[in-house]
Design an enzyme around this catalytic site. Structure first.
Site, PDB file in Angstrom:
ATOM      1  NE  ARG A   1      -6.415   2.007   2.778  1.00 54.18           N
ATOM      2  CZ  ARG A   1      -6.371   0.698   2.551  1.00 54.18           C
ATOM      3  NH1 ARG A   1      -5.310   0.002   2.894  1.00 54.18           N
ATOM      4  NH2 ARG A   1      -7.391   0.079   1.980  1.00 54.18           N
TER       5      ARG A   1
ATOM      6  CB  CYS B   1     -11.000   3.001   8.348  1.00 54.80           C
ATOM      7  SG  CYS B   1      -9.416   3.821   8.037  1.00 54.80           S
TER       8      CYS B   1
ATOM      9  CG  ASP C   1      -9.282   4.532   1.970  1.00 51.32           C
ATOM     10  OD1 ASP C   1     -10.422   4.459   1.471  1.00 51.32           O
ATOM     11  OD2 ASP C   1      -8.252   4.181   1.364  1.00 51.32           O
TER      12      ASP C   1
ATOM     13  CB  CYS D   1      -8.740   1.575   5.753  1.00 53.03           C
ATOM     14  SG  CYS D   1      -7.963   1.285   7.339  1.00 53.03           S
TER      15      CYS D   1
END
Length: 271
Positions: free
Chosen positions: A191, A167, A161, A164
């Site tokens: 998310r 991430c 995502d 994130c």
């Protein structure tokens, strides 16, 4: 006192009697009474018609009990585990669970075996086999792929995502990961509903990779809409038990972890 021939014969007869008794109990245990039992490490396959019939009855019992409890769930399959009378239950569009062989009790979460130096997840191999099927059903053109540099040694799938932080941290090391011979295939997993439009804009961009690089760096991304696989990929992640990002899986469906360095990913893949 030394053994005599008569005592040896008597002991042999007693042993044979016990063996026959055990065989009789085993045969009785296999009687088709509608209960699925698992008293040895599972192969994950129904070994005979009786067991398959028991599995089908258990599925019917579980779905009946789900309906009674107002649980909207469809059972895809059940498989025995190494734990006696505990089965692994694969649900449509939901994370797998465990159930007792009579279908009366459910267990959510991991089932762990102690006794070794490391804790063993009882359902890991069953889950991995299911994950592998799901991951192999994905079309590469629906993913964002960062190929390995040189000869590819491994392929990993990463639920991601752009909102994130971890991430973002993982993506910063993409060059190192690819240099280690690892191809990364990103799967969309927003998310929350508020992140869905941005992920759909990434997947609807003419150049997804550039759009992803831009969005995950925090730069604004022009809205875009199209027929896209984002919601389907999110649902696939849910059925695999994904509950956060990043979630990294091997090509064999084994969950490797969340955020990991290139070295850590390589180590897990080469174990």
């Amino acid at each position: 006192m030394p053994f005599t021939r008569s005592k040896l014969v008597m002991m042999s007869a007693l042993t044979a009697s016990l063996m026959l008794s055990a065989c009789g109990q085993s045969d009785n245990a296999k009687k088709d009474d509608g209960t699925l039992t698992a008293t040895a490490p599972a192969t994950g396959q129904a070994s005979n018609i009786t067991e398959r019939n028991a599995q089908q009855r258990l599925i019917q019992t579980l779905e009946k009990n789900f309906k009674t409890a107002n649980i909207n769930a469809k059972v895809i399959e059940v498989k025995p585990t190494e734990v006696p009378n505990i089965v692994w239950v694969n649900l449509e569009g939901m994370s797998p669970i465990y159930a007792t062989a009579d279908g009366k009790y459910l267990i959510q979460g991991d089932l762990l075996r102690l006794g070794d130096k490391t804790i063993h997840n009882v359902g890991e191999n069953l889950q991995a086999a299911n994950n592998k099927k799901l991951l192999s059903s994905l079309k590469v053109e629906d993913l964002i792929v960062y190929p390995a540099k040189g000869k590819a040694k491994h392929v990993v799938y990463v639920f991601t995502d752009v909102s994130c932080p971890y991430c973002h941290k993982l993506h910063e090391h993409m060059g190192e990961i690819n240099a280690a011979g690892i191809e990364v295939r990103y799967i969309a997993w927003p998310r929350g509903d508020q992140f869905m439009p941005t992920m759909e804009s990434v997947w609807c961009s003419e150049d997804r990779k550039t759009a992803f690089d831009q969005a995950i760096s925090g730069a604004p991304l022009a809205p875009a809409s199209c027929q896209n696989p984002v919601k389907d990929q999110y649902a696939l992640g849910q059925s695999m038990g994904v509950n956060g990002t990043p979630a990294i899986y091997s090509q064999d469906g084994i969950y490797l972890g969340g955020y990991m360095t290139a070295e850590e990913i390589s180590k897990r893949l080469n174990n």
